[in-house]
Scaffold this motif. Structure first.
Motif, PDB file in Angstrom:
ATOM      1  N   GLU A  53       0.823  -1.207   0.000  1.00 18.05           N
ATOM      2  CA  GLU A  53       0.000   0.000   0.000  1.00 18.05           C
ATOM      3  C   GLU A  53       0.858   1.257   0.000  1.00 18.05           C
ATOM      4  O   GLU A  53       0.526   2.250  -0.660  1.00 18.05           O
ATOM      5  N   THR A  58      -1.529  -2.601  -6.255  1.00 18.42           N
ATOM      6  CA  THR A  58      -2.832  -3.250  -6.082  1.00 18.42           C
ATOM      7  C   THR A  58      -2.681  -4.427  -5.133  1.00 18.42           C
ATOM      8  O   THR A  58      -1.807  -5.281  -5.314  1.00 18.42           O
ATOM      9  N   VAL A  59      -3.523  -4.471  -4.090  1.00 16.88           N
ATOM     10  CA  VAL A  59      -3.431  -5.511  -3.069  1.00 16.88           C
ATOM     11  C   VAL A  59      -4.691  -6.378  -3.089  1.00 16.88           C
ATOM     12  O   VAL A  59      -5.811  -5.856  -3.081  1.00 16.88           O
TER      13      VAL A  59
END
Length: 321
Positions: A53, A58-59
């Motif tokens: 983050e 993109t998580v």
């Protein structure tokens, strides 16, 4: 290449950050869901989630790599998957999604110590050599062909936590070399050879120190279970005899052993504790003493072992079992 990264604990962060800074593109980071941390059980993102983050990546948070996760990754069209201590099974469908499959950074010299706790088991077993392997992930546990296998230093007083932290950093250029080689089409791998040993996740019971064994075995177990699941012992406090009153019953309590050290002193019976030159010594089955350096009594904060000793009943006989 377009890379999908999977990892959860702090040891995976150096590899993630290095890949993010490389010429490759990280299209998604998979990590386990937020988990309760601390006495107040505050829901906290994994170290990998926090690092991703911060980097604006993109998580995808998932404890199971199910069909939904697989489809989300497929739509990103990755060239390669890189996994470091994610903590979950990668099924065949997801294994086949990246063009070049997945590579795994594993903290042992495979095929020795396949499983979740390789460094811990290596130290407990007293291995003379340990290191890391980077291999092609396959459905069988840690059984894929090896791209790179590298012995790394293991100081004889280092705990599992110390080695994992060191190996996490020292492995970064090795992972980058393999990733670059796969992208360039020059990477080669070979089947694993040698005897297979397994390294399942340790339980709290594995942290119990057995003082009847040799000092080398006790110290090896302490190294392997520190900091997780943590070394501990049961302490028996037998108050001094008081002829004017009924004999007091022995007190039994659990003591966490946070730091233990070798010493040249000898002579204490196995499990017997005594103060020696202002240091708390404990006997082992080989006749060699070890030193309790830092401990945590039940329900209390961690403290120097000498401070804990000063708080014990005067004249009491102290032993561990």
């Amino acid at each position: 290449m377009k890379i999908v990264f999977a990892g959860t604990p702090a040891v995976a962060v150096p590899t993630l950050e290095a890949l993010a800074a490389s010429e490759h593109e990280i299209v998604a980071v998979i990590t386990r869901a937020d988990a309760p941390v601390g006495r107040k059980r505050v829901m906290t993102p994994s170290p990998v989630a926090a690092a991703a983050e911060r980097a604006g990546l993109t998580v995808i948070k998932a404890n199971r790599l199910d069909d939904e996760v697989t489809e989300a990754i497929r739509l990103l069209e990755p060239d390669l998957g890189v996994i470091v201590a994610y903590g979950g099974l990668v099924k065949r469908a997801l294994l086949d999604t990246p063009t070049h499959g997945w590579i795994n950074l594993h903290f042992s010299l495979l095929p020795r110590w396949r499983g979740a706790a390789p460094v811990q088991h290596s130290l407990i077993a007293g291995d003379a050599e340990t290191g890391v392997s980077i291999f092609q992930l396959v459905p069988e546990l840690d059984a894929g062909d090896i791209f790179l296998r590298r012995p790394l230093p293991a100081p004889d007083d280092a705990t599992a936590g110390d080695l994992l932290d060191a190996y996490a950093t020292e492995s970064v250029p090795l992972v980058l070399d393999v990733v670059d080689g796969i992208g360039a089409g020059t990477a080669t791998s070979e089947p694993q050879t040698g005897d297979v040993t397994l390294a399942p996740k340790l339980s709290a019971a594995d942290g119990r120190l057995d003082w009847t064994t040799a000092a080398s075995h006790v110290f090896a177990r302490y190294r392997g279970v520190t900091p997780e699941p943590g070394a501990h012992t049961e302490i028996v406090i037998a108050p001094a005899d008081d002829t004017t009153a009924a004999p007091a019953e022995p007190i039994t309590t659990v003591l966490k052993v946070l730091a233990l050290a070798r010493t040249s002193a000898r002579g204490l019976d196995a499990g017997r504790l005594a103060l020696h030159d202002k240091r708390v010594h404990i006997g082992t089955g080989s006749g060699d003493n070890l030193e309790l350096v830092r401990v945590q009594p039940a329900g209390r904060q961690s403290m120097a072992a000498a401070d804990w000793w000063r708080g014990l009943p005067s004249g009491a006989e102290i032993s561990a079992r």
